[in-house]
Scaffold this motif. Sequence first.
Motif, PDB file in Angstrom:
ATOM      1  N   UNK A   1       0.843  -1.200   0.000  1.00  0.00           N
ATOM      2  CA  UNK A   1       0.000   0.000   0.000  1.00  0.00           C
ATOM      3  C   UNK A   1       0.874   1.244   0.000  1.00  0.00           C
ATOM      4  N   UNK A   2       0.560   2.188  -0.878  1.00  0.00           N
ATOM      5  CA  UNK A   2       1.207   3.498  -0.860  1.00  0.00           C
ATOM      6  C   UNK A   2       0.121   4.563  -0.750  1.00  0.00           C
TER       7      UNK A   2
ATOM      8  N   UNK B   1      -1.197  -0.699  -4.436  1.00  0.00           N
ATOM      9  CA  UNK B   1      -2.429   0.068  -4.542  1.00  0.00           C
ATOM     10  C   UNK B   1      -2.325   1.320  -3.698  1.00  0.00           C
ATOM     11  N   UNK B   2      -3.259   2.249  -3.908  1.00  0.00           N
ATOM     12  CA  UNK B   2      -3.261   3.538  -3.214  1.00  0.00           C
ATOM     13  C   UNK B   2      -4.331   3.559  -2.136  1.00  0.00           C
ATOM     14  N   UNK B   3      -3.928   3.899  -0.908  1.00  0.00           N
ATOM     15  CA  UNK B   3      -4.855   4.270   0.162  1.00  0.00           C
ATOM     16  C   UNK B   3      -4.318   5.560   0.767  1.00  0.00           C
ATOM     17  N   UNK B   4      -5.052   6.631   0.621  1.00  0.00           N
ATOM     18  CA  UNK B   4      -4.575   7.918   1.120  1.00  0.00           C
ATOM     19  C   UNK B   4      -4.620   7.970   2.639  1.00  0.00           C
TER      20      UNK B   4
ATOM     21  N   UNK C   1     -11.103  -0.704   5.041  1.00  0.00           N
ATOM     22  CA  UNK C   1     -11.890  -1.843   5.513  1.00  0.00           C
ATOM     23  C   UNK C   1     -12.060  -2.880   4.409  1.00  0.00           C
ATOM     24  N   UNK C   2     -12.286  -2.411   3.195  1.00  0.00           N
ATOM     25  CA  UNK C   2     -12.437  -3.331   2.068  1.00  0.00           C
ATOM     26  C   UNK C   2     -11.154  -4.130   1.845  1.00  0.00           C
ATOM     27  N   UNK C   3      -9.995  -3.452   1.959  1.00  0.00           N
ATOM     28  CA  UNK C   3      -8.719  -4.148   1.803  1.00  0.00           C
ATOM     29  C   UNK C   3      -8.566  -5.246   2.844  1.00  0.00           C
ATOM     30  N   UNK C   4      -8.911  -4.947   4.097  1.00  0.00           N
ATOM     31  CA  UNK C   4      -8.812  -5.946   5.167  1.00  0.00           C
ATOM     32  C   UNK C   4      -9.747  -7.120   4.888  1.00  0.00           C
ATOM     33  N   UNK C   5     -10.977  -6.810   4.506  1.00  0.00           N
ATOM     34  CA  UNK C   5     -11.951  -7.876   4.253  1.00  0.00           C
ATOM     35  C   UNK C   5     -11.502  -8.768   3.108  1.00  0.00           C
TER      36      UNK C   5
END
Length: 396
Positions: free
Chosen positions: A173-174, A195-198, A388-392
């Motif tokens: 994650x960046x 992938x991008x998570x701000x 949350x979607x990434x964790x799920x």
Amino acid sequence: MKDVLIVCYGMGCGGAEKSLISFLNRLPKDRWNVDLIVANPNGMYMKQIPSTVHFLNNQYELENFATPMSLRRKKVCNGRDLINQASWQIKSKFLCKNLSWNEKRWELWGKHLPKIKKRYDLAISYMNGPTNYYVIDKVTAKKKILWIHNEFEKLDVNYDYERNYYEKADRVVTISQDCVDSFARVYPDLRKKALVLENISSPETIRNAAKLVPEDEFFQYEGLKIVSIGRLAPQKGYEIAIDAAAKVKKQGIEFVWYILGEGELRTELEGLVKTNELIKEVKLVGIKENPYPYIAGCDIFAQTSRYEGKSIALDEAKILNKPILVTNYATVGASINNGENGLIVSMNGESVAEGLMQLSENQQLRNQLVENLKKEKTGNEEEINKYIQLIEENLN
């Protein structure tokens, strides 16, 4: 319920730590068992760790690895810890010279730390560097996610060494697309993992905190007020700021420049302030638990960084509608459009000084920047849904 482990390096005043606290506070309370390890359990955000997260407070060997001697709760935990510390002091002088300091420290000390006994469904390293190594080497989990909070090509790392860890991660994650592109230029074959998570910013929280004005002569000062926020480290380019301040002073402008942050360059920067006869103008005020009144109370928010991922400090200045001056590091375009919501200047003292004087003398320009910021969408609390979607996805 599924077991999730999150590992971070410290809880200081940085944007990554601030975003992590926002993330932890917004996690579903009844969906997962979440454990948290803080390698260096110090800093202003420690007391903001929510009670819904289980803080593992007894990782003393890891703490000794990550924490300055003066801040350790136990100087030596056991015989193994003593041997590891002594071995590092001796071997670091002549081994692994091709590695960065963090990589060398992990190779000679960190690899001998004990493994976590508990098995997890998902393990997350929220900061690049030693926590990435720790999650890969010392944690047993079905899936692992590693974070990068800066432009990868600007980090002081050995690409071959780092590859060993990113190859083993399930996702990387960046915090901006520019950071993804930087990572992919180094490891094109690993692009599909990135992938991008701000970083998460909450406008309501920031604006409310900005109203809590402390007693400080800064708020009574009648000249030009400039504020910068960030660790006193090479990345932030504060020697550029001090050079610019000296040039602005020579132009006869009365100003005070508050730099909020702490770090390894304090002594060097204090020397530069004294050498340039800026003791009255440039104030290295340390960490402020609530920096937002200072941002809200300044005339110009200045950032003289050499590189950033996506600066959360700039996002906060935008939320508070402040005229912004920033250097032209590679990813600045993710936050600022030159002349629209801030000024972008070259990465040297002369250009920074010219930009500051332009903003100081041109009230119409400052007003226009502020009006444009008021129209701009600020904050990204909805980003938590992507977290949350990434964790799920990785738990399922």
